[in-house]
Design a protein around this motif. Structure first.
Motif, mmCIF file in Angstrom:
data_model
loop_
_atom_site.group_PDB
_atom_site.id
_atom_site.type_symbol
_atom_site.label_atom_id
_atom_site.label_comp_id
_atom_site.label_asym_id
_atom_site.label_seq_id
_atom_site.Cartn_x
_atom_site.Cartn_y
_atom_site.Cartn_z
ATOM 1 N N GLN A 46 -5.067 -1.523 4.700
ATOM 2 C CA GLN A 46 -4.730 -0.591 3.614
ATOM 3 C C GLN A 46 -5.262 0.800 3.914
ATOM 4 O O GLN A 46 -4.584 1.807 3.692
ATOM 5 C CB GLN A 46 -5.301 -1.114 2.291
ATOM 6 N N GLN A 47 -6.478 0.855 4.451
ATOM 7 C CA GLN A 47 -7.064 2.155 4.760
ATOM 8 C C GLN A 47 -6.287 2.849 5.869
ATOM 9 O O GLN A 47 -6.046 4.068 5.821
ATOM 10 C CB GLN A 47 -8.531 1.996 5.167
ATOM 11 N N ARG A 59 -18.847 -5.705 2.875
ATOM 12 C CA ARG A 59 -17.872 -6.486 3.642
ATOM 13 C C ARG A 59 -18.229 -7.962 3.747
ATOM 14 O O ARG A 59 -17.361 -8.827 3.714
ATOM 15 C CB ARG A 59 -17.739 -5.883 5.047
ATOM 16 N N GLN A 67 0.834 -1.199 0.000
ATOM 17 C CA GLN A 67 0.000 0.000 0.000
ATOM 18 C C GLN A 67 0.870 1.250 0.000
ATOM 19 O O GLN A 67 0.564 2.235 -0.686
ATOM 20 C CB GLN A 67 -0.928 -0.005 1.215
ATOM 21 N N ILE A 112 -18.186 -0.507 -0.313
ATOM 22 C CA ILE A 112 -17.613 -1.797 0.083
ATOM 23 C C ILE A 112 -18.706 -2.649 0.716
ATOM 24 O O ILE A 112 -19.376 -2.199 1.657
ATOM 25 C CB ILE A 112 -16.474 -1.609 1.106
ATOM 26 N N HIS A 168 -8.335 -4.845 3.632
ATOM 27 C CA HIS A 168 -8.797 -3.505 3.280
ATOM 28 C C HIS A 168 -8.656 -2.557 4.457
ATOM 29 O O HIS A 168 -8.275 -1.387 4.290
ATOM 30 C CB HIS A 168 -10.253 -3.538 2.814
ATOM 31 N N ASP A 169 -8.972 -3.024 5.670
ATOM 32 C CA ASP A 169 -8.853 -2.181 6.853
ATOM 33 C C ASP A 169 -7.414 -1.722 7.045
ATOM 34 O O ASP A 169 -7.158 -0.558 7.372
ATOM 35 C CB ASP A 169 -9.310 -2.943 8.102
ATOM 36 N N THR A 173 -16.153 5.353 -1.873
ATOM 37 C CA THR A 173 -15.907 3.962 -2.246
ATOM 38 C C THR A 173 -16.952 3.090 -1.570
ATOM 39 O O THR A 173 -17.159 3.201 -0.353
ATOM 40 C CB THR A 173 -14.504 3.516 -1.800
ATOM 41 N N SER A 193 -15.579 6.219 2.550
ATOM 42 C CA SER A 193 -15.949 4.833 2.282
ATOM 43 C C SER A 193 -17.322 4.589 2.873
ATOM 44 O O SER A 193 -17.596 5.004 4.011
ATOM 45 C CB SER A 193 -14.940 3.852 2.892
#
Length: 305
Positions: free
Chosen positions: A156-157, A288, A27, A286, A153-154, A284, A174
């Motif tokens: 990366q965020q 989950r 990332q 998502i 994803h968490d 974005t 998001s």
């Protein structure tokens, strides 16, 4: 990453094996950092000298290492880190990616991969030895990110929030749907529970569908409780967003939950995303747990609100 280039920006990334260091480094690379993984620490001093020789404008560099790194001695590393911190031409940050032991054991068991340091020992013993080896680095770290309850994803965020260039930090939105059967997303800032709505799961025709299907959307919108409640949620969010932006917030995650994360939360998240896009924002979307079979089984045990 700072906006000035008068210093070499050096981000040193370490942590427990399996906690997510590689995901974090990838990332960072996407964010513009020059990334070097599994770097032999005996070459670190020479690498820093070479980068400094390039002069102002050198790229920010993220260097990853862990307990497997050749000739890794925490004491010597910390001594060199102290020397770097004393320099006026280097801005150095230490990031430690951590995770609870039970979760790491689950990850190793799930992937059937042996712990690289196990050498025939049980995983929990290898993890304990690794944690002891890295304890001083964790104590010294400028940032500790615990991925115990994180999805990739968490993580990366979280990396984006901490290490994106400031010039690019217009607040990123998001909108997420999730199922309470699997817990509240740890990165959620605003959480709305949509379980007060009539559950399409108990309609046999709607059960195999999701909140992305028109029949489910009509079912939810026809619920007498939906329009007023959703309208108030939307008004609240549109009121709050400019205030978050004015405070310079980098990221905001708005999460909608229902029992299984397939119908009510999915539809509501999609509806809000469309509304936010109509205001000129670029959220974005998502889902989950949309494809989760486990959530379906939990939802199917007995009628739930």
């Amino acid at each position: 990453m700072s906006e000035t280039h008068d210093k070499l920006e050096l981000l040193l990334v370490t942590g427990l094996l399996g906690a997510g260091k590689t995901t974090a480094l990838r990332q960072l690379e996407d964010l513009g950092w020059e990334m070097i993984d599994n770097f032999p620490l005996r070459f670190l001093k020479r690498q820093v000298q070479d980068l400094l020789a390039e002069g102002p404008g050198s790229s920010a560099v993220a260097i990853g290492f862990d307990a497997r790194t050749r000739e890794f001695v925490p004491r010597k590393f910390l001594e060199y880190l102290a020397l770097l911190e004393a320099r006026d031409d280097v801005s150095v940050t230490l990031l430690f990616v951590d995770c609870a032991g039970q979760e790491l054991e689950r990850r190793y068991n799930e992937t059937r991969r042996p712990h690289p340091l196990a050498q025939g020992r049980p995983v929990h013993e290898a993890l304990a030895a690794e944690r002891e080896l890295l304890a001083r680095l964790r104590e010294r770290a400028d940032f500790v990110i615990d991925t115990t309850k994180f999805t990739p994803h968490d993580l990366q965020q979280s990396i984006r929030e901490h290490f994106s260039p400031k010039s690019e930090r217009r607040m990123a939105l998001s909108v997420m749907s999730f199922g309470f059967a699997r817990g509240i997303p740890p990165v959620a800032d605003l959480v709305f529970d949509m379980r007060f709505l009539d559950n399409p799961h108990w309609d046999e025709k709607l059960r195999p569908l999701t909140g992305e299907d028109e029949a489910v959307a009509r079912h939810i919108e026809n619920d007498p409780a939906f329009a007023d409640a959703y309208g108030q949620i939307e008004d609240l969010i549109l009121t709050l967003l400019p205030r978050y932006e004015a405070q310079g917030r980098g990221y905001l995650t708005i999460a909608f939950g229902c029992t299984g994360g397939r119908h009510r939360s999915v539809f509501t998240a999609r509806k809000l995303t469309e509304r936010l896009r109509a205001t000129g924002r670029s959220p974005t979307l998502i889902h989950r747990t949309l494809k989760s079979r486990g959530a379906e089984l939990v939802e199917g045990t007995q009628p739930q609100p």
